[in-house]
Design a protein around this motif. Structure first.
Motif, PDB file in Angstrom:
ATOM      1  N   THR A   1      -8.326  11.780  -6.760  1.00  0.00           N
ATOM      2  CA  THR A   1      -9.000  10.498  -6.976  1.00  0.00           C
ATOM      3  C   THR A   1      -8.068   9.483  -7.629  1.00  0.00           C
ATOM      4  O   THR A   1      -8.014   8.318  -7.215  1.00  0.00           O
ATOM      5  CB  THR A   1     -10.269  10.701  -7.824  1.00  0.00           C
ATOM      6  N   ALA A   2      -7.318   9.920  -8.637  1.00  0.00           N
ATOM      7  CA  ALA A   2      -6.397   9.011  -9.331  1.00  0.00           C
ATOM      8  C   ALA A   2      -5.307   8.508  -8.389  1.00  0.00           C
ATOM      9  O   ALA A   2      -4.959   7.317  -8.400  1.00  0.00           O
ATOM     10  CB  ALA A   2      -5.774   9.710 -10.542  1.00  0.00           C
ATOM     11  N   LEU A   3      -4.783   9.399  -7.558  1.00  0.00           N
ATOM     12  CA  LEU A   3      -3.743   8.994  -6.605  1.00  0.00           C
ATOM     13  C   LEU A   3      -4.291   8.023  -5.565  1.00  0.00           C
ATOM     14  O   LEU A   3      -3.625   7.057  -5.194  1.00  0.00           O
ATOM     15  CB  LEU A   3      -3.144  10.215  -5.914  1.00  0.00           C
ATOM     16  N   THR A   4      -5.498   8.268  -5.113  1.00  0.00           N
ATOM     17  CA  THR A   4      -6.120   7.363  -4.140  1.00  0.00           C
ATOM     18  C   THR A   4      -6.310   5.982  -4.744  1.00  0.00           C
ATOM     19  O   THR A   4      -5.999   4.967  -4.100  1.00  0.00           O
ATOM     20  CB  THR A   4      -7.457   7.955  -3.654  1.00  0.00           C
ATOM     21  N   LEU A   5      -6.787   5.923  -5.982  1.00  0.00           N
ATOM     22  CA  LEU A   5      -6.990   4.627  -6.646  1.00  0.00           C
ATOM     23  C   LEU A   5      -5.661   3.917  -6.907  1.00  0.00           C
ATOM     24  O   LEU A   5      -5.544   2.705  -6.687  1.00  0.00           O
ATOM     25  CB  LEU A   5      -7.771   4.812  -7.944  1.00  0.00           C
ATOM     26  N   ALA A   6      -4.668   4.661  -7.364  1.00  0.00           N
ATOM     27  CA  ALA A   6      -3.351   4.058  -7.618  1.00  0.00           C
ATOM     28  C   ALA A   6      -2.734   3.562  -6.314  1.00  0.00           C
ATOM     29  O   ALA A   6      -2.154   2.473  -6.259  1.00  0.00           O
ATOM     30  CB  ALA A   6      -2.428   5.071  -8.297  1.00  0.00           C
ATOM     31  N   GLY A   7      -2.885   4.346  -5.266  1.00  0.00           N
ATOM     32  CA  GLY A   7      -2.372   3.937  -3.957  1.00  0.00           C
ATOM     33  C   GLY A   7      -3.036   2.679  -3.450  1.00  0.00           C
ATOM     34  O   GLY A   7      -2.386   1.792  -2.893  1.00  0.00           O
ATOM     35  N   GLU A   8      -4.338   2.578  -3.657  1.00  0.00           N
ATOM     36  CA  GLU A   8      -5.070   1.395  -3.217  1.00  0.00           C
ATOM     37  C   GLU A   8      -4.635   0.155  -4.001  1.00  0.00           C
ATOM     38  O   GLU A   8      -4.537  -0.942  -3.439  1.00  0.00           O
ATOM     39  CB  GLU A   8      -6.576   1.619  -3.347  1.00  0.00           C
ATOM     40  N   ALA A   9      -4.361   0.312  -5.272  1.00  0.00           N
ATOM     41  CA  ALA A   9      -3.899  -0.824  -6.080  1.00  0.00           C
ATOM     42  C   ALA A   9      -2.572  -1.364  -5.536  1.00  0.00           C
ATOM     43  O   ALA A   9      -2.378  -2.581  -5.434  1.00  0.00           O
ATOM     44  CB  ALA A   9      -3.756  -0.417  -7.544  1.00  0.00           C
ATOM     45  N   VAL A  10      -1.667  -0.479  -5.159  1.00  0.00           N
ATOM     46  CA  VAL A  10      -0.384  -0.911  -4.597  1.00  0.00           C
ATOM     47  C   VAL A  10      -0.604  -1.554  -3.231  1.00  0.00           C
ATOM     48  O   VAL A  10      -0.012  -2.582  -2.916  1.00  0.00           O
ATOM     49  CB  VAL A  10       0.620   0.254  -4.528  1.00  0.00           C
ATOM     50  N   ARG A  11      -1.470  -0.964  -2.416  1.00  0.00           N
ATOM     51  CA  ARG A  11      -1.758  -1.547  -1.096  1.00  0.00           C
ATOM     52  C   ARG A  11      -2.269  -2.969  -1.243  1.00  0.00           C
ATOM     53  O   ARG A  11      -1.855  -3.879  -0.536  1.00  0.00           O
ATOM     54  CB  ARG A  11      -2.782  -0.698  -0.322  1.00  0.00           C
ATOM     55  N   GLN A  12      -3.156  -3.181  -2.199  1.00  0.00           N
ATOM     56  CA  GLN A  12      -3.686  -4.523  -2.435  1.00  0.00           C
ATOM     57  C   GLN A  12      -2.596  -5.479  -2.896  1.00  0.00           C
ATOM     58  O   GLN A  12      -2.583  -6.646  -2.497  1.00  0.00           O
ATOM     59  CB  GLN A  12      -4.822  -4.471  -3.452  1.00  0.00           C
ATOM     60  N   ALA A  13      -1.678  -4.990  -3.722  1.00  0.00           N
ATOM     61  CA  ALA A  13      -0.570  -5.844  -4.175  1.00  0.00           C
ATOM     62  C   ALA A  13       0.327  -6.240  -3.002  1.00  0.00           C
ATOM     63  O   ALA A  13       0.784  -7.387  -2.916  1.00  0.00           O
ATOM     64  CB  ALA A  13       0.240  -5.122  -5.257  1.00  0.00           C
ATOM     65  N   ILE A  14       0.564  -5.311  -2.086  1.00  0.00           N
ATOM     66  CA  ILE A  14       1.373  -5.617  -0.898  1.00  0.00           C
ATOM     67  C   ILE A  14       0.653  -6.646  -0.034  1.00  0.00           C
ATOM     68  O   ILE A  14       1.262  -7.615   0.435  1.00  0.00           O
ATOM     69  CB  ILE A  14       1.688  -4.336  -0.102  1.00  0.00           C
ATOM     70  N   ALA A  15      -0.646  -6.457   0.172  1.00  0.00           N
ATOM     71  CA  ALA A  15      -1.429  -7.404   0.970  1.00  0.00           C
ATOM     72  C   ALA A  15      -1.413  -8.785   0.325  1.00  0.00           C
ATOM     73  O   ALA A  15      -1.259  -9.799   1.007  1.00  0.00           O
ATOM     74  CB  ALA A  15      -2.866  -6.906   1.137  1.00  0.00           C
ATOM     75  N   HIS A  16      -1.539  -8.826  -0.999  1.00  0.00           N
ATOM     76  CA  HIS A  16      -1.519 -10.113  -1.713  1.00  0.00           C
ATOM     77  C   HIS A  16      -0.148 -10.790  -1.570  1.00  0.00           C
ATOM     78  O   HIS A  16      -0.066 -12.005  -1.386  1.00  0.00           O
ATOM     79  CB  HIS A  16      -1.858  -9.892  -3.188  1.00  0.00           C
ATOM     80  N   ALA A  17       0.909  -9.991  -1.635  1.00  0.00           N
ATOM     81  CA  ALA A  17       2.256 -10.555  -1.458  1.00  0.00           C
ATOM     82  C   ALA A  17       2.391 -11.199  -0.085  1.00  0.00           C
ATOM     83  O   ALA A  17       2.975 -12.273   0.057  1.00  0.00           O
ATOM     84  CB  ALA A  17       3.316  -9.476  -1.657  1.00  0.00           C
TER      85      ALA A  17
END
Length: 193
Positions: A57-73
């Motif tokens: 669960t923690a890895l999935t949430l951390a991964g999603e946070a990075v994905r969102q940062a990439i999308a925002h970039a």
């Protein structure tokens, strides 16, 4: 008293941070509880699968946070060069803020566990695949052809992951800065098509 959902969220945030710093095997359940300030009973209530369930669960949430940062970039950049620069600088900034203790939120655990645990392996693979796909979408947004974007997304992610490892090991942002320069060359307008 913290709400149950607060306890769960604190536990996951603490686990993600500790896995990032010291790896999955280097993090004990009592470390996660202490860092999250959660009572022991809440751990088994929220995570009956124990440490592995917390990890997934923690890895999935951390991964999603990075994905969102990439999308925002991608959404806030005016060019492919600016896009890859924002990703690289964001990662470098996170590393520097942690005093070089926290590299990639997925890599340390992926290296330790992906061949040993189906669940953790799926979580780490899923995170990397989502990042790679988000980078590809960003590059296509700036006019890169689909085939070229597939190849380039893999190169971008590989370059950044390697640079994070070197920067953390060297305790210097120089590898991240060099990776940023290399990535900008890779996505110049001449290389988009």
């Amino acid at each position: 008293m913290a709400k149950a959902s607060d306890s769960k969220g604190k536990t996951l945030a603490a686990a993600a941070r500790l896995f990032r710093q010291q790896g999955y095997h280097g993090t004990a359940l009592h470390d996660i509880l202490a860092a999250g300030g959660s009572p022991r009973g809440s751990l088994y209530f929220h995570f009956p699968g124990g440490k592995e369930e917390i990890g997934e669960t923690a890895l999935t949430l951390a991964g999603e946070a990075v994905r969102q940062a990439i999308a925002h970039a991608a959404e806030t950049s005016e060019s492919a060069e600016m896009f890859v620069t924002r990703i690289a600088r964001g990662m470098a900034s996170d590393l520097e803020k942690s005093d070089f203790r926290e590299g990639c939120p997925i890599a340390t655990t992926a290296l330790e566990t992906s061949a040993q645990s189906d669940g953790l392996g799926a979580a780490t693979r899923g995170a990397f695949e989502k990042w790679e796909n988000e980078i590809r979408r960003g590059l296509e947004r700036f006019g890169m052809t689909s085939d070229r974007a597939d190849l380039t997304a893999t190169l971008v992610l590989s370059q950044l992951e390697g640079a994070l490892l070197l920067a953390r090991t060297y305790r210097s942002l120089a590898p991240m800065q060099r990776a940023e320069q290399a990535l900008k060359l890779l996505v110049t307008p001449a290389n988009l098509v």
